[in-house]
Enzyme design. Sequence first.
Site: not given
Lengths: 134, 134
Positions: B7, B79, B130
Amino acid sequence: MLGRLNHVAIAVRDIAAASNLYRGTLGAQVSEPEALEEHGVTVVFITLPNTKIELLEPLGADSPIAKFLERNPDGGIHHVCYEVDDILAARDRLVNSGARVLGSSEPKTGAHGKPVLFLHPKDFNGTLIELEQA
Amino acid sequence: MLGRLNHVAIAVRDIAAASNLYRGTLGAQVSEPEALEEHGVTVVFITLPNTKIELLEPLGADSPIAKFLERNPDGGIHHVCYEVDDILAARDRLVNSGARVLGSSEPKTGAHGKPVLFLHPKDFNGTLIELEQA
């Protein structure tokens, strides 16, 4: 209206170093740098299984990412690009809803040779959005 | 090592307004907001054909996105999350290459109930990354 996420663009100061980082440390599939003089950037494509990341380094005096790198000296995520089926229909829908399209509102030919538009970040939660006709 | 782009996370001040924008103006498939108190955010998932966008609104006093919104009052791309097969192997590879993992270096349980780590933006071209074990 929104289709696939075509790419995430990351502005970097040193595309050779950034390529090494993604290829070596992160173990990704990274292309050779390509100078796109008419777009004012050198670009590298990182191929992921479902989309791609584009690393952008400024090229020439009027690079569209020069100011971003002044504000973000380490680099950073510059924009996201969503695919649409019909860029003129997308533009009209956006303009009718009050959203601002950057520049003349006429699609230009983007880095992949397809019609693109950029939307004003102030109208989209501080996010620069590129639309590309798929 | 890098797998799918899981994502892109976008921090927003008003998740209801941002949801309306993506659902209405941009014509995307947008979930209902979900409060994740242990993560300090309310989240909305935007499903694209190949990945998803997550809108994040601060929740509670110690939200991890509060400072980002102080620096970026309009919101912005916070992010990117890449999938990896083995998060401990990924961490060891990163640490051995000199890259910094945020926090204790031990994976935590992320918003999708899977082990995650965050990498230091200074080591990755100003990009907060991430990693999520797929």
